[in-house]
Every structure is written in structure tokens, then in C-alpha cells.
Scaffold this motif. Structure first.
Motif, mmCIF file in Angstrom:
data_model
loop_
_atom_site.group_PDB
_atom_site.id
_atom_site.type_symbol
_atom_site.label_atom_id
_atom_site.label_comp_id
_atom_site.label_asym_id
_atom_site.label_seq_id
_atom_site.Cartn_x
_atom_site.Cartn_y
_atom_site.Cartn_z
ATOM 1 N N THR A 192 4.538 -36.546 39.751
ATOM 2 C CA THR A 192 3.964 -35.262 39.338
ATOM 3 C C THR A 192 5.011 -34.376 38.680
ATOM 4 O OG1 THR A 192 2.372 -35.370 41.161
ATOM 5 C CG2 THR A 192 2.737 -33.218 40.156
ATOM 6 N N ILE A 193 6.187 -34.318 39.284
ATOM 7 C CA ILE A 193 7.273 -33.513 38.702
ATOM 8 C C ILE A 193 7.637 -34.033 37.315
ATOM 9 C CG2 ILE A 193 9.708 -32.889 38.914
ATOM 10 C CD1 ILE A 193 9.298 -32.955 41.978
ATOM 11 N N LEU A 194 7.805 -35.338 37.206
ATOM 12 C CA LEU A 194 8.215 -35.931 35.930
ATOM 13 C C LEU A 194 7.186 -35.664 34.840
ATOM 14 C CD1 LEU A 194 10.394 -37.676 34.571
ATOM 15 C CD2 LEU A 194 9.072 -39.693 35.229
ATOM 16 N N GLN A 195 5.921 -35.839 35.151
ATOM 17 C CA GLN A 195 4.861 -35.633 34.164
ATOM 18 C C GLN A 195 4.823 -34.180 33.690
ATOM 19 O OE1 GLN A 195 2.965 -37.891 32.804
ATOM 20 N NE2 GLN A 195 1.054 -36.959 32.132
ATOM 21 N N ASN A 196 4.865 -33.255 34.638
ATOM 22 C CA ASN A 196 4.778 -31.839 34.279
ATOM 23 C C ASN A 196 6.011 -31.373 33.508
ATOM 24 O OD1 ASN A 196 2.301 -31.645 35.559
ATOM 25 N ND2 ASN A 196 3.165 -30.909 37.477
ATOM 26 N N GLU A 197 7.191 -31.828 33.931
ATOM 27 C CA GLU A 197 8.412 -31.398 33.260
ATOM 28 C C GLU A 197 8.519 -31.985 31.855
ATOM 29 O OE1 GLU A 197 10.740 -29.161 34.260
ATOM 30 O OE2 GLU A 197 9.285 -28.738 35.844
ATOM 31 N N LEU A 198 8.084 -33.231 31.679
ATOM 32 C CA LEU A 198 8.130 -33.819 30.338
ATOM 33 C C LEU A 198 7.193 -33.086 29.392
ATOM 34 C CD1 LEU A 198 8.309 -37.660 31.081
ATOM 35 C CD2 LEU A 198 10.084 -36.238 30.030
ATOM 36 N N ARG A 199 6.053 -32.640 29.894
ATOM 37 C CA ARG A 199 5.136 -31.858 29.054
ATOM 38 C C ARG A 199 5.817 -30.600 28.531
ATOM 39 N NH1 ARG A 199 0.713 -34.293 26.897
ATOM 40 N NH2 ARG A 199 -0.314 -35.618 28.443
ATOM 41 N N LYS A 200 6.695 -30.023 29.339
ATOM 42 C CA LYS A 200 7.393 -28.801 28.938
ATOM 43 C C LYS A 200 8.621 -29.071 28.079
ATOM 44 C CE LYS A 200 8.090 -27.105 33.032
ATOM 45 N NZ LYS A 200 8.500 -26.156 34.108
ATOM 46 N N ASN A 201 9.337 -30.174 28.363
ATOM 47 C CA ASN A 201 10.646 -30.392 27.763
ATOM 48 C C ASN A 201 10.637 -31.236 26.497
ATOM 49 O OD1 ASN A 201 11.924 -28.921 29.821
ATOM 50 N ND2 ASN A 201 12.065 -30.725 31.138
ATOM 51 N N LEU A 202 9.659 -32.102 26.323
ATOM 52 C CA LEU A 202 9.624 -32.925 25.108
ATOM 53 C C LEU A 202 9.319 -32.070 23.882
ATOM 54 C CD1 LEU A 202 7.667 -36.093 26.312
ATOM 55 C CD2 LEU A 202 10.050 -36.030 25.565
ATOM 56 N N PRO A 203 9.822 -32.456 22.708
ATOM 57 C CA PRO A 203 9.462 -31.736 21.488
ATOM 58 C C PRO A 203 7.942 -31.648 21.337
ATOM 59 C CG PRO A 203 11.220 -33.301 21.048
ATOM 60 C CD PRO A 203 10.763 -33.562 22.453
ATOM 61 N N VAL A 204 7.458 -30.488 20.947
ATOM 62 C CA VAL A 204 6.012 -30.231 20.933
ATOM 63 C C VAL A 204 5.275 -31.226 20.040
ATOM 64 C CG1 VAL A 204 4.222 -28.551 20.384
ATOM 65 C CG2 VAL A 204 6.373 -27.794 21.425
ATOM 66 N N GLU A 205 5.806 -31.477 18.852
ATOM 67 C CA GLU A 205 5.114 -32.385 17.936
ATOM 68 C C GLU A 205 5.034 -33.797 18.512
ATOM 69 O OE1 GLU A 205 7.771 -30.624 17.266
ATOM 70 O OE2 GLU A 205 7.068 -29.024 15.910
ATOM 71 N N PHE A 206 6.110 -34.207 19.175
ATOM 72 C CA PHE A 206 6.134 -35.552 19.753
ATOM 73 C C PHE A 206 5.208 -35.647 20.958
ATOM 74 C CE2 PHE A 206 8.144 -38.779 22.551
ATOM 75 C CZ PHE A 206 8.020 -39.873 21.712
ATOM 76 N N ALA A 207 5.218 -34.634 21.827
ATOM 77 C CA ALA A 207 4.376 -34.657 23.032
ATOM 78 C C ALA A 207 2.895 -34.583 22.688
ATOM 79 C CB ALA A 207 4.755 -33.505 23.951
ATOM 80 N N SER A 208 2.573 -33.949 21.568
ATOM 81 C CA SER A 208 1.162 -33.781 21.196
ATOM 82 C C SER A 208 0.506 -35.098 20.790
ATOM 83 C CB SER A 208 1.037 -32.771 20.050
ATOM 84 O OG SER A 208 1.700 -33.246 18.883
ATOM 85 N N THR A 209 1.285 -36.139 20.553
ATOM 86 C CA THR A 209 0.718 -37.442 20.189
ATOM 87 C C THR A 209 0.154 -38.182 21.392
ATOM 88 O OG1 THR A 209 2.873 -38.545 20.432
ATOM 89 C CG2 THR A 209 2.320 -37.649 18.259
ATOM 90 N N PHE A 210 0.380 -37.637 22.602
ATOM 91 C CA PHE A 210 -0.119 -38.270 23.824
ATOM 92 C C PHE A 210 -1.226 -37.411 24.428
ATOM 93 C CE2 PHE A 210 4.371 -39.341 23.361
ATOM 94 C CZ PHE A 210 4.313 -40.724 23.370
#
Length: 276
Positions: free
Chosen positions: A161-179
């Protein structure tokens, strides 16, 4: 149902809680250290397994040493306190790792974590059993093992849960939006990292390091909680006898049942012969 007797004293209750907390830390580190090495160090699945040998190769030896020292000294509290202190130190040092930290640091800090895990893993048997009559050993150990297995779910879920939530915040927005929202980002991204172009690759590596760092910080807090709970233990004498009656009632019941069945079968045979 859990017999109330098992939870009726603070030493035993402390032992059960420590068992639960220790197993959470063990599963979280075992699952998410490889994630760090795969995401930040370009390690493959097998290589990341080799990279956590610092953890894997210290748990068992320190468990043996802890058990031997408790047997020799007839004391369990100093070993448990030392184990929790190592866990706090090791998890705290893991939280200092970033994407560019040397692999030797990541492996070296694991030795502290593995040592603490091994000590607490074995030593918590003793505060659980010491306050109880030996006739309750079987029930106490059954509940003890149940808590260990139950903590497995918590360790993996908390870390995930921590990893999923933190990656949503920390990954580049354009890259994270592809998932999509339902995608387990970590396991979808890790296979892509070696082939990502720069500077996106370094941004993703840093995002993973920052996200995993929060897991280690939470585990440091759980280690501190374990140390606080351990202060409630009393230094009780250890049992030197065993339950000589354990299993006797079951064996007697089984013997009686066999005799009844044999009598029933003899009666049925006699009736069949008379009828013939």
C-alpha cells in the motif's frame, strides 16, 4: 477460541504482540528489498535475490545464538531488547538509502536488520511460555504460530500500500498517467526501467528510492513500538519440566474407542452366525 489465560498477564501479551510485529518487519523487508535493488540498481530477479543474502544469511545464525544464550543465562529480556535495538538501527539506516547509494551499503544494513529479526524471532517464545503452566504450552504455541502467519498478510499489505501510494505521488506525472488506477505500478514499471531513456530513467529510479524509503521509515516505527512493548515483560524464571500428561487423554480416548468398535464388531459377527 483463544483461552483467556494466554492473554491474562502482561509478559505473555507482550510476547504475542512482539511476535506479530517482528513478523511484519520480516515479510516487508523480504518482499521490498528486492524491489529496491531491481528498480534502483537494475538488478534482475535472481540478482536481487542474491543482493538480500545479507538479510537471509543472518536470521538463522542469530536465532541459534539467541536461543543458546537464553538457555545458558535463563534470561530472555536482554536478548529481546538488543534485537529490537538492532532492528531500529538497521531499518533507520535502510531509510537513508537513495537511488545512487552503493550496493555495499544496502547489503551491509541488511545484516543489522537480519540480526535483529533472528534474535527476536526465537527469543519471543520465552515470554509467551514462561508465565503459563506447562499444560498450556500447546495452546500458547498454536496461537503464537497463528499470529506469525497472520502477520504475513499485514507485512505484505502495508508495504504494498505504501509503495503504490508513494509511486503515484513521486513518479513523473506524464509517465504515471500511462497506468490505470488498478495497476500495480511497481511491478508494471520495474521491467521497463532498464530501457527507459534519460533523464526519465533516473527520475523513475529516484521515485522508487523515495517510495521504498517510506516503507523503511514505517518499519523503524514498528521496531520502536516493539521495543516499547517489550518493556512490559517481567523477567520470569523459565520452566525446567514438561507436561507428562500431554496427549494422554487423546490416546486413552482412542484406545477406548478401539475397544468399543471391536466389541461392536464381535456382537455383529455373533448375531450373523446365530441368524445363519
Amino acid at each position: 477460541m483463544v483461552p483467556f489465560l494466554l492473554m491474562s498477564n502482561r509478559t505473555g501479551l507482550s510476547g504475542f504482540i512482539q511476535t506479530f510485529l517482528n513478523q511484519i518487519i520480516m515479510l516487508a523487508t523480504t518482499y521490498y528489498l528486492p524491489v529496491y535493488f531491481q528498480a534502483c540498481k537494475d538488478a534482475g530477479p535472481i540478482a536481487s535475490g542474491v543482493d538480500i543474502f545479507g538479510l537471509a544469511c543472518t536470521v538463522a545464525p542469530l536465532s541459534l545464538i539467541a536461543g543458546a544464550t537464553v538457555t545458558k543465562s535463563a534470561q530472555y529480556r536482554p536478548q529481546i531488547w538488543f534485537g529490537w535495538a538492532l532492528l531500529m538501527l538497521g531499518c533507520g539506516l535502510l531509510s537513508s538509502l537513495d537511488a545512487d547509494s552503493s550496493r555495499s551499503k544496502g547489503i551491509g544494513y541488511q545484516v543489522l536488520v537480519g540480526s535483529g529479526l533472528g534474535i527476536v524471532y526465537v527469543a519471543t517464545y520465552f515470554p509467551v511460555l514462561a508465565p503459563l503452566p506447562v499444560t498450556e504450552n500447546a495452546r500458547a504455541l498454536a496461537f503464537f504460530v497463528f499470529l506469525r502467519n497472520f502477520a504475513v498478510v499485514w507485512g505484505i499489505t502495508i508495504g504494498g500500500t505504501i509503495l503504490q501510494n508513494e509511486l503515484r505521488k513521486n513518479l513523473p506525472v506524464e509517465f504515471a498517467s500511462t497506468f490505470t488506477e488498478s495497476t500495480q505500478i511497481a511491478y508494471a514499471v520495474i521491467p521497463q526501467i532498464p530501457d527507459l531513456p534519460q533523464p526519465l530513467k533516473d527520475e523513475v529510479r529516484r521515485a522508487f528510492a523515495d517510495s521504498v524509503r517510506v516503507i523503511w521509515q514505517v518499519l523503524t516505527g514498528i521496531s520502536g513500538m516493539g521495543l516499547l512493548v517489550s518493556l512490559a515483560m517481567k523477567g520470569l524464571p523459565l520452566h525446567t519440566s514438561t507436561d507428562q500428561e500431554w496427549g494422554m487423554q487423546e490416546r486413552k480416548g482412542a484406545t477406548h474407542g478401539d475397544k468399543v468398535m471391536k466389541k461392536t464388531e464381535s456382537s455383529e459377527v455373533s448375531i450373523a452366525v446365530d441368524s445363519a
